[in-house]
Scaffold this motif. Structure first.
Motif, PDB file in Angstrom:
ATOM      1  N   ILE A   1      38.405  39.171  40.419  1.00 50.47           N
ATOM      2  CA  ILE A   1      37.767  38.453  41.348  1.00 50.47           C
ATOM      3  C   ILE A   1      36.139  38.152  41.229  1.00 50.47           C
ATOM      4  CG2 ILE A   1      36.842  38.683  44.116  1.00 50.47           C
ATOM      5  CD1 ILE A   1      39.735  39.890  44.458  1.00 50.47           C
ATOM      6  N   ILE A   2      35.482  39.291  40.841  1.00 48.20           N
ATOM      7  CA  ILE A   2      33.946  39.536  40.707  1.00 48.20           C
ATOM      8  C   ILE A   2      33.597  38.839  39.338  1.00 48.20           C
ATOM      9  CG2 ILE A   2      33.739  40.994  42.312  1.00 48.20           C
ATOM     10  CD1 ILE A   2      32.935  43.199  39.947  1.00 48.20           C
ATOM     11  N   GLY A   3      34.540  38.707  38.401  1.00 46.40           N
ATOM     12  CA  GLY A   3      34.165  38.066  37.120  1.00 46.40           C
ATOM     13  C   GLY A   3      33.591  39.202  36.132  1.00 46.40           C
ATOM     14  N   ARG A   4      34.087  40.476  36.291  1.00 42.32           N
ATOM     15  CA  ARG A   4      33.490  41.468  35.522  1.00 42.32           C
ATOM     16  C   ARG A   4      34.243  41.205  33.797  1.00 42.32           C
ATOM     17  NH1 ARG A   4      34.712  46.455  38.221  1.00 42.32           N
ATOM     18  NH2 ARG A   4      32.423  46.256  39.225  1.00 42.32           N
ATOM     19  N   ASN A   5      33.186  40.756  32.911  1.00 45.85           N
ATOM     20  CA  ASN A   5      33.870  40.349  31.798  1.00 45.85           C
ATOM     21  C   ASN A   5      34.153  41.347  30.590  1.00 45.85           C
ATOM     22  OD1 ASN A   5      34.699  38.457  29.771  1.00 45.85           O
ATOM     23  ND2 ASN A   5      33.106  37.151  30.080  1.00 45.85           N
ATOM     24  N   THR A   6      35.185  41.806  30.573  1.00 44.02           N
ATOM     25  CA  THR A   6      35.589  42.827  29.648  1.00 44.02           C
ATOM     26  C   THR A   6      36.865  42.323  28.816  1.00 44.02           C
ATOM     27  OG1 THR A   6      36.833  44.307  30.662  1.00 44.02           O
ATOM     28  CG2 THR A   6      34.453  44.743  30.699  1.00 44.02           C
TER      29      THR A   6
ATOM     30  N   MET B   1      35.709  34.158  40.961  1.00 47.38           N
ATOM     31  CA  MET B   1      35.894  33.514  42.296  1.00 47.38           C
ATOM     32  C   MET B   1      34.889  33.877  43.235  1.00 47.38           C
ATOM     33  SD  MET B   1      39.489  34.344  44.129  1.00 47.38           S
ATOM     34  CE  MET B   1      39.307  33.176  45.306  1.00 47.38           C
ATOM     35  N   ASP B   2      34.320  35.177  43.363  1.00 48.00           N
ATOM     36  CA  ASP B   2      33.386  35.858  44.159  1.00 48.00           C
ATOM     37  C   ASP B   2      32.882  36.828  43.669  1.00 48.00           C
ATOM     38  OD1 ASP B   2      32.013  36.115  46.558  1.00 48.00           O
ATOM     39  OD2 ASP B   2      33.603  36.513  47.779  1.00 48.00           O
TER      40      ASP B   2
ATOM     41  N   ASN C   1      33.125  45.735  46.737  1.00 43.45           N
ATOM     42  CA  ASN C   1      34.254  46.884  46.365  1.00 43.45           C
ATOM     43  C   ASN C   1      34.761  47.571  47.432  1.00 43.45           C
ATOM     44  OD1 ASN C   1      35.979  47.999  44.626  1.00 43.45           O
ATOM     45  ND2 ASN C   1      34.643  49.604  44.268  1.00 43.45           N
ATOM     46  N   MET C   2      33.814  48.063  48.514  1.00 43.43           N
ATOM     47  CA  MET C   2      34.232  48.627  49.574  1.00 43.43           C
ATOM     48  C   MET C   2      35.063  47.926  50.565  1.00 43.43           C
ATOM     49  SD  MET C   2      31.600  50.418  52.282  1.00 43.43           S
ATOM     50  CE  MET C   2      30.798  51.463  51.338  1.00 43.43           C
ATOM     51  N   LEU C   3      34.671  46.677  50.747  1.00 47.47           N
ATOM     52  CA  LEU C   3      35.547  45.603  51.515  1.00 47.47           C
ATOM     53  C   LEU C   3      36.741  45.687  50.849  1.00 47.47           C
ATOM     54  CD1 LEU C   3      35.341  44.111  54.107  1.00 47.47           C
ATOM     55  CD2 LEU C   3      34.544  42.224  52.712  1.00 47.47           C
ATOM     56  N   PHE C   4      36.736  45.230  49.716  1.00 49.00           N
ATOM     57  CA  PHE C   4      38.373  45.145  48.988  1.00 49.00           C
ATOM     58  C   PHE C   4      39.066  46.366  49.214  1.00 49.00           C
ATOM     59  CE2 PHE C   4      40.921  45.868  44.823  1.00 49.00           C
ATOM     60  CZ  PHE C   4      41.435  44.558  45.058  1.00 49.00           C
TER      61      PHE C   4
ATOM     62  N   LEU D   1      38.387  25.684  37.576  1.00 52.70           N
ATOM     63  CA  LEU D   1      37.163  25.049  37.665  1.00 52.70           C
ATOM     64  C   LEU D   1      36.035  26.437  38.298  1.00 52.70           C
ATOM     65  CD1 LEU D   1      36.994  21.747  39.191  1.00 52.70           C
ATOM     66  CD2 LEU D   1      36.959  22.283  37.213  1.00 52.70           C
ATOM     67  N   MET D   2      36.847  27.472  38.741  1.00 54.69           N
ATOM     68  CA  MET D   2      36.141  28.436  39.354  1.00 54.69           C
ATOM     69  C   MET D   2      35.204  29.104  38.329  1.00 54.69           C
ATOM     70  SD  MET D   2      36.652  29.510  42.194  1.00 54.69           S
ATOM     71  CE  MET D   2      37.946  29.431  43.694  1.00 54.69           C
ATOM     72  N   ASN D   3      35.450  29.277  37.196  1.00 55.33           N
ATOM     73  CA  ASN D   3      34.471  30.040  36.224  1.00 55.33           C
ATOM     74  C   ASN D   3      33.694  29.153  35.404  1.00 55.33           C
ATOM     75  OD1 ASN D   3      36.201  29.627  33.818  1.00 55.33           O
ATOM     76  ND2 ASN D   3      37.496  30.545  34.839  1.00 55.33           N
ATOM     77  N   GLN D   4      33.662  27.728  35.395  1.00 54.44           N
ATOM     78  CA  GLN D   4      32.905  26.921  34.890  1.00 54.44           C
ATOM     79  C   GLN D   4      31.666  26.297  35.121  1.00 54.44           C
ATOM     80  OE1 GLN D   4      35.016  23.152  33.769  1.00 54.44           O
ATOM     81  NE2 GLN D   4      37.025  24.210  33.410  1.00 54.44           N
ATOM     82  N   TYR D   5      31.303  26.814  36.606  1.00 52.46           N
ATOM     83  CA  TYR D   5      29.999  26.628  37.066  1.00 52.46           C
ATOM     84  C   TYR D   5      29.327  27.819  37.663  1.00 52.46           C
ATOM     85  CZ  TYR D   5      31.875  21.890  36.341  1.00 52.46           C
ATOM     86  OH  TYR D   5      32.567  20.699  35.668  1.00 52.46           O
ATOM     87  N   ARG D   6      27.972  27.879  37.497  1.00 46.37           N
ATOM     88  CA  ARG D   6      27.376  29.210  38.125  1.00 46.37           C
ATOM     89  C   ARG D   6      27.169  28.768  39.764  1.00 46.37           C
ATOM     90  NH1 ARG D   6      24.905  28.807  33.527  1.00 46.37           N
ATOM     91  NH2 ARG D   6      23.007  27.971  34.146  1.00 46.37           N
ATOM     92  N   LEU D   7      27.959  29.016  40.684  1.00 45.16           N
ATOM     93  CA  LEU D   7      28.290  28.081  41.944  1.00 45.16           C
ATOM     94  C   LEU D   7      26.970  28.483  42.710  1.00 45.16           C
ATOM     95  CD1 LEU D   7      29.896  26.526  43.869  1.00 45.16           C
ATOM     96  CD2 LEU D   7      30.793  28.938  44.923  1.00 45.16           C
ATOM     97  N   ASN D   8      26.553  29.798  42.703  1.00 48.30           N
ATOM     98  CA  ASN D   8      25.323  29.952  43.706  1.00 48.30           C
ATOM     99  C   ASN D   8      24.009  29.243  43.296  1.00 48.30           C
ATOM    100  OD1 ASN D   8      26.791  31.770  45.104  1.00 48.30           O
ATOM    101  ND2 ASN D   8      25.982  33.585  44.161  1.00 48.30           N
ATOM    102  N   GLU D   9      23.956  28.996  41.931  1.00 44.79           N
ATOM    103  CA  GLU D   9      22.921  28.338  41.262  1.00 44.79           C
ATOM    104  C   GLU D   9      23.089  26.723  41.614  1.00 44.79           C
ATOM    105  OE1 GLU D   9      21.489  28.856  37.443  1.00 44.79           O
ATOM    106  OE2 GLU D   9      22.298  30.897  37.417  1.00 44.79           O
ATOM    107  N   TRP D  10      24.239  26.387  41.719  1.00 43.74           N
ATOM    108  CA  TRP D  10      24.618  24.994  41.604  1.00 43.74           C
ATOM    109  C   TRP D  10      24.539  24.532  43.506  1.00 43.74           C
ATOM    110  CZ3 TRP D  10      24.602  20.238  41.096  1.00 43.74           C
ATOM    111  CH2 TRP D  10      25.673  19.321  41.325  1.00 43.74           C
ATOM    112  N   SER D  11      24.923  25.551  44.263  1.00 40.87           N
ATOM    113  CA  SER D  11      24.729  25.329  45.684  1.00 40.87           C
ATOM    114  C   SER D  11      23.376  25.155  46.018  1.00 40.87           C
ATOM    115  CB  SER D  11      25.183  26.402  46.369  1.00 40.87           C
ATOM    116  OG  SER D  11      25.150  26.481  47.588  1.00 40.87           O
TER     117      SER D  11
END
Length: 341
Positions: free
Chosen positions: A24-29, A47-48, A53-56, A101-111
């Motif tokens: 979900i958070i995109g931890r790339n290992t 995707m987010d 993690n606490m909320l999860f 498309l979820m991981n193709q763009y840096r959404l926060n920067e794009w927004s």
């Protein structure tokens, strides 16, 4: 409502919650990517990135208390009640339309970039030079200034207006309303997810998902146009993909005929690092040259031992049967079987 979406990430077979969260958070290992592939969740990778993690964890516990999820030594899985609820929710919950498309763009920067661009163009159309731009990073401000200087300002207003009109014709009502109402313009403040959720009788998480989905689609839509005034901005926020640059460099050496040991020496990296690159590449490259690393003899032996379920034996259990095997061979075989049945 958050727990309903978390429920969608689980199945009847156990899944490790820490892996699901990492996806979900995109931890790339390499490990997270592998299990994301096995869970068929890679389209939702990252995707987010800000999800707590606490909320999860709190929602996992809540779902367990409601008898929708069950946990054992392997992981967390749906109960019969959970499976029934998941099926019902799939009809009512917003389902991401463009997961790839979820991981193709840096959404926060794009927004941030698009919002400032629209605000500047809107104020420009009213010849208003005295306004407070939205709070953004210095890099975003610099990118917008450069974008303005690279275009004819007299034409920008009509170009932006025309493209936005053309794009929103592609959207359904909710997506259009959320997309347009999040933007900021002359004497117009964008609405928050909470305000939009109330107005559209949606949950905040659904509103956010629709916005993310629509923004990713807009970036992709821009790239598909022969000409777009926004193309320059999209190129700035495009990810290079989940595959690391270092792994891509390793593949260039493999294609040039170098061995793993040669590449490790040439790049001054550990052999284990090069092997991780190869595992990473195998998960995304449909033309990966498995024959360079897996002998037909080893494939036959592993297939005979493992059978149909490639997850049923741990590496330690396989190593007891084949002492000379290393983890790289074991994992590459699993990837090969995942891709080729």
């Amino acid at each position: 409502m958050i727990e309903d979406y978390i429920l969608q990430m689980f199945q009847e077979n156990p899944r490790r919650p820490n892996v699901v969260y990492s996806i979900i958070i995109g931890r790339n290992t390499v490990s997270n990517i592998y299990w994301g592939m096995r869970y068929n969740l890679l389209d939702y990778f990252g995707m987010d990135p800000q999800f707590s993690n606490m909320l999860f964890r709190e929602n996992i516990v809540k779902l367990q208390k409601n008898k929708l999820l069950d946990e054992n030594e392997v992981g967390v899985k749906l109960t019969s009640l959970g499976l029934e609820r998941k099926k019902k929710l799939k009809k009512s919950l917003y389902q991401v339309k463009y997961p790839k498309l979820m991981n193709q763009y840096r959404l926060n920067e794009w927004s941030e970039t698009l919002t400032l661009a629209i605000q500047v163009i809107s104020e420009l159309s009213f010849t208003n030079r005295h306004y407070y731009p939205i709070m953004t990073s210095e890099l975003t401000k610099f990118n917008i200034k450069r974008w303005l200087s690279n275009n004819v300002k007299e034409k920008l207003v009509s170009q932006v207006h025309s493209e936005l009109e053309l794009f929103i014709k592609e959207l359904d009502t909710n997506a259009e309303l959320i997309f347009m109402n999040k933007l900021i313009g002359h004497q117009l403040n964008g609405l928050t997810n909470k305000q939009l959720a109330i107005e559209l009788t949606l949950s905040e998480i659904e509103t956010d998902l629709i916005y993310r989905d629509t923004m990713n689609y807009f970036a992709s839509w821009i790239e598909q146009q022969e000409q777009s005034v926004f193309k320059e901005l999209v190129q700035l926020i495009r990810n290079k993909g989940i595959i690391s640059e270092s792994a891509q460099d390793t593949m260039k050496f493999i294609n040039a005929g170098l061995s793993v040991n040669d590449i490790a020496r040439k790049r001054q990296l550990k052999k284990s690092t090069i092997n991780e690159h190869l595992l990473e590449l195998a998960m995304f490259d449909d033309k990966f040259p498995y024959q360079l690393f897996l002998t037909s003899e080893l494939v036959g032996i592993l297939t005979k031992i493992i059978g149909g379920n490639i997850d049923q034996y741990s590496f330690q259990e396989i190593q007891e049967k084949i002492p000379e095997i290393d983890f790289f061979d074991y994992r590459l075989y699993q990837i090969y079987r995942s891709k080729n049945g």
